[in-house]
Design an enzyme around this catalytic site. Structure first.
Site, PDB file in Angstrom:
ATOM      1  CB  THR A   1       5.646 123.135  41.409  1.00 18.62           C
ATOM      2  OG1 THR A   1       4.775 122.558  40.435  1.00 18.62           O
ATOM      3  CG2 THR A   1       5.952 124.570  41.034  1.00 18.62           C
TER       4      THR A   1
ATOM      5  N   GLY B   1       1.939 119.908  45.316  1.00 19.53           N
ATOM      6  CA  GLY B   1       2.792 121.049  44.969  1.00 19.53           C
ATOM      7  C   GLY B   1       4.279 120.833  45.227  1.00 19.53           C
TER       8      GLY B   1
ATOM      9  N   GLY C   1       3.609 116.148  30.881  1.00 20.61           N
ATOM     10  CA  GLY C   1       2.766 117.270  31.336  1.00 20.61           C
ATOM     11  C   GLY C   1       3.373 117.965  32.547  1.00 20.61           C
TER      12      GLY C   1
ATOM     13  CB  ALA D   1       6.777 112.505  33.798  1.00 20.92           C
TER      14      ALA D   1
ATOM     15  CD  GLU E   1      21.505 112.273  30.833  1.00 25.85           C
ATOM     16  OE1 GLU E   1      22.737 112.171  30.949  1.00 25.85           O
ATOM     17  OE2 GLU E   1      20.786 111.419  30.294  1.00 25.85           O
TER      18      GLU E   1
ATOM     19  CD  GLN F   1       3.223 110.621  42.999  1.00 30.02           C
ATOM     20  OE1 GLN F   1       2.218 110.407  42.333  1.00 30.02           O
ATOM     21  NE2 GLN F   1       4.287 109.832  42.940  1.00 30.02           N
TER      22      GLN F   1
ATOM     23  CB  CYS G   1      12.300 114.003  38.423  1.00 28.89           C
ATOM     24  SG  CYS G   1      11.073 115.169  39.040  1.00 28.89           S
TER      25      CYS G   1
HETATM   26  N1  ACO Z   1       1.016 114.855  34.006  1.00 28.91           N
HETATM   27  C1  ACO Z   1       0.526 116.100  33.860  1.00 28.91           C
HETATM   28  N2  ACO Z   1       0.589 117.050  34.812  1.00 28.91           N
HETATM   29  C2  ACO Z   1       1.140 116.694  35.982  1.00 28.91           C
HETATM   30  C3  ACO Z   1       1.645 115.402  36.234  1.00 28.91           C
HETATM   31  C4  ACO Z   1       1.566 114.459  35.179  1.00 28.91           C
HETATM   32  N3  ACO Z   1       2.041 113.215  35.317  1.00 28.91           N
HETATM   33  N4  ACO Z   1       2.124 115.356  37.498  1.00 28.91           N
HETATM   34  C5  ACO Z   1       1.905 116.581  38.017  1.00 28.91           C
HETATM   35  N5  ACO Z   1       1.326 117.370  37.099  1.00 28.91           N
HETATM   36  C6  ACO Z   1       0.977 118.772  37.226  1.00 28.91           C
HETATM   37  C7  ACO Z   1       0.080 119.042  38.417  1.00 28.91           C
HETATM   38  O1  ACO Z   1      -1.287 118.960  38.034  1.00 28.91           O
HETATM   39  C8  ACO Z   1       0.470 120.450  38.789  1.00 28.91           C
HETATM   40  O2  ACO Z   1      -0.169 121.385  37.952  1.00 28.91           O
HETATM   41  P1  ACO Z   1      -0.786 122.750  38.546  1.00 28.91           P
HETATM   42  O3  ACO Z   1       0.430 123.511  39.037  1.00 28.91           O
HETATM   43  O4  ACO Z   1      -1.448 123.364  37.380  1.00 28.91           O
HETATM   44  O5  ACO Z   1      -1.698 122.324  39.652  1.00 28.91           O
HETATM   45  C9  ACO Z   1       1.955 120.501  38.459  1.00 28.91           C
HETATM   46  O6  ACO Z   1       2.178 119.474  37.492  1.00 28.91           O
HETATM   47  C10 ACO Z   1       2.829 120.231  39.654  1.00 28.91           C
HETATM   48  O7  ACO Z   1       2.233 119.282  40.500  1.00 28.91           O
HETATM   49  P2  ACO Z   1       2.912 118.882  41.868  1.00 28.91           P
HETATM   50  O8  ACO Z   1       1.859 118.547  42.882  1.00 28.91           O
HETATM   51  O9  ACO Z   1       3.922 119.893  42.252  1.00 28.91           O
HETATM   52  O10 ACO Z   1       3.646 117.553  41.405  1.00 28.91           O
HETATM   53  P3  ACO Z   1       3.979 116.266  42.293  1.00 28.91           P
HETATM   54  O11 ACO Z   1       4.439 116.663  43.657  1.00 28.91           O
HETATM   55  O12 ACO Z   1       2.887 115.291  42.200  1.00 28.91           O
HETATM   56  O13 ACO Z   1       5.256 115.699  41.510  1.00 28.91           O
HETATM   57  C11 ACO Z   1       5.942 114.081  39.870  1.00 28.91           C
HETATM   58  C12 ACO Z   1       5.187 115.390  40.128  1.00 28.91           C
HETATM   59  C13 ACO Z   1       7.405 114.227  40.300  1.00 28.91           C
HETATM   60  C14 ACO Z   1       5.901 113.775  38.368  1.00 28.91           C
HETATM   61  C15 ACO Z   1       5.266 112.966  40.702  1.00 28.91           C
HETATM   62  O14 ACO Z   1       3.927 112.849  40.316  1.00 28.91           O
HETATM   63  C16 ACO Z   1       5.905 111.607  40.595  1.00 28.91           C
HETATM   64  O15 ACO Z   1       6.812 111.291  41.365  1.00 28.91           O
HETATM   65  N6  ACO Z   1       5.443 110.748  39.660  1.00 28.91           N
HETATM   66  C17 ACO Z   1       5.930 109.379  39.529  1.00 28.91           C
HETATM   67  C18 ACO Z   1       7.358 109.327  39.033  1.00 28.91           C
HETATM   68  C19 ACO Z   1       7.555 110.002  37.694  1.00 28.91           C
HETATM   69  O16 ACO Z   1       6.785 109.825  36.764  1.00 28.91           O
HETATM   70  N7  ACO Z   1       8.644 110.779  37.592  1.00 28.91           N
HETATM   71  C20 ACO Z   1       9.081 111.421  36.365  1.00 28.91           C
HETATM   72  C21 ACO Z   1       9.653 110.393  35.469  1.00 28.91           C
HETATM   73  S1  ACO Z   1      10.676 111.051  34.167  1.00 28.91           S
HETATM   74  C22 ACO Z   1      12.193 111.285  34.886  1.00 28.91           C
HETATM   75  O17 ACO Z   1      12.386 111.003  36.037  1.00 28.91           O
HETATM   76  C23 ACO Z   1      13.291 111.864  34.064  1.00 28.91           C
END
Ligand code: ACO
Length: 164
Positions: A92, A89, A121, A119, A75, A86, A79
């Site tokens: 991913t 990449g 997406g 999140a 679980e 952010q 994240c």
């Molecule tokens: N919605 C839709 N797509 C997204 C989002 C989003 N919120 N965030 C990233 N993506 C997409 C990116 O466009 C990218 O797509 P691509 O490969 O087609 O270019 C892909 O996902 C990966 O992007 P990364 O740059 O690798 O992602 P990043 O390093 O920004 O990390 C994360 C993503 C962890 C969600 C970050 O934005 C973050 O910390 N957000 C705030 C905290 C959060 O919301 N965490 C998740 C909560 S739910 C939980 O923790 C269980």
């Protein structure tokens, strides 16, 4: 930059990485109580994968609770990637390392998570679906119900090299 599999094993490095992670989760997940984040990240049953820069700074990570056989799922509790790193990449790469660690270190076959709506997406891009295919008896009653999120699943395939 390295991706560290870390648990609260009493080693000084582990504590530094886990505290760094807790601080990122607290800032990036403002709807979660800080004490709850601290408790789970430092809980000995939880595992984390932390993104650690050369100078030792923690840039993000995932914390999950693995359930052993016969459940064999994890679980994902938290994240996040730190704000100024952010959309580069890391999210991913982080999830690929987390799947590999879950498979190799914990023998898991699935991840489940309650994704925040914003999140969903991100998790879809990492292979998670809103449809849970794991038989109910393997997970119902093991994970906490949490409103305000969407339950999502990702299968972890034993034969797939996630870091390929
Ligand atoms: N919605 C839709 N797509 C997204 C989002 C989003 N919120 N965030 C990233 N993506 C997409 C990116 O466009 C990218 O797509 P691509 O490969 O087609 O270019 C892909 O996902 C990966 O992007 P990364 O740059 O690798 O992602 P990043 O390093 O920004 O990390 C994360 C993503 C962890 C969600 C970050 O934005 C973050 O910390 N957000 C705030 C905290 C959060 O919301 N965490 C998740 C909560 S739910 C939980 O923790 C269980």
């Amino acid at each position: 930059l390295v991706f560290r599999y870390v648990r609260n094993d009493g080693q000084p490095d582990s504590s530094v990485w886990l505290v760094g992670l807790k601080n990122i989760f607290s800032r990036q997940l403002p709807n979660m109580p800080k004490e709850y984040i601290a408790r789970l990240v430092l809980d000995r049953r939880h595992r984390s994968v932390a993104i650690v820069r050369r100078d030792g700074a923690v840039l993000g990570g995932v914390t999950y609770r693995p359930f052993g056989p016969p459940q064999r799922f994890g679980e994902i509790a938290f994240c996040a990637v730190t704000a100024n790193e952010q959309v580069k990449g890391f999210g991913t790469r982080l999830m690929n390392h987390t799947k590999e660690a879950a498979k190799v270190q914990d023998g898991l076959e699935y991840f489940l998570t309650y994704a925040d709506n914003a999140a969903v997406g991100y998790f879809e891009k990492q292979g998670f679906t809103k449809e849970v295919t794991m038989p109910r008896h393997r997970w119902v009653g093991y994970i906490k119900d949490y409103d305000g999120g969407t339950l999502m699943e990702c299968a972890i395939h034993a034969a797939l090299p996630y870091l390929g």
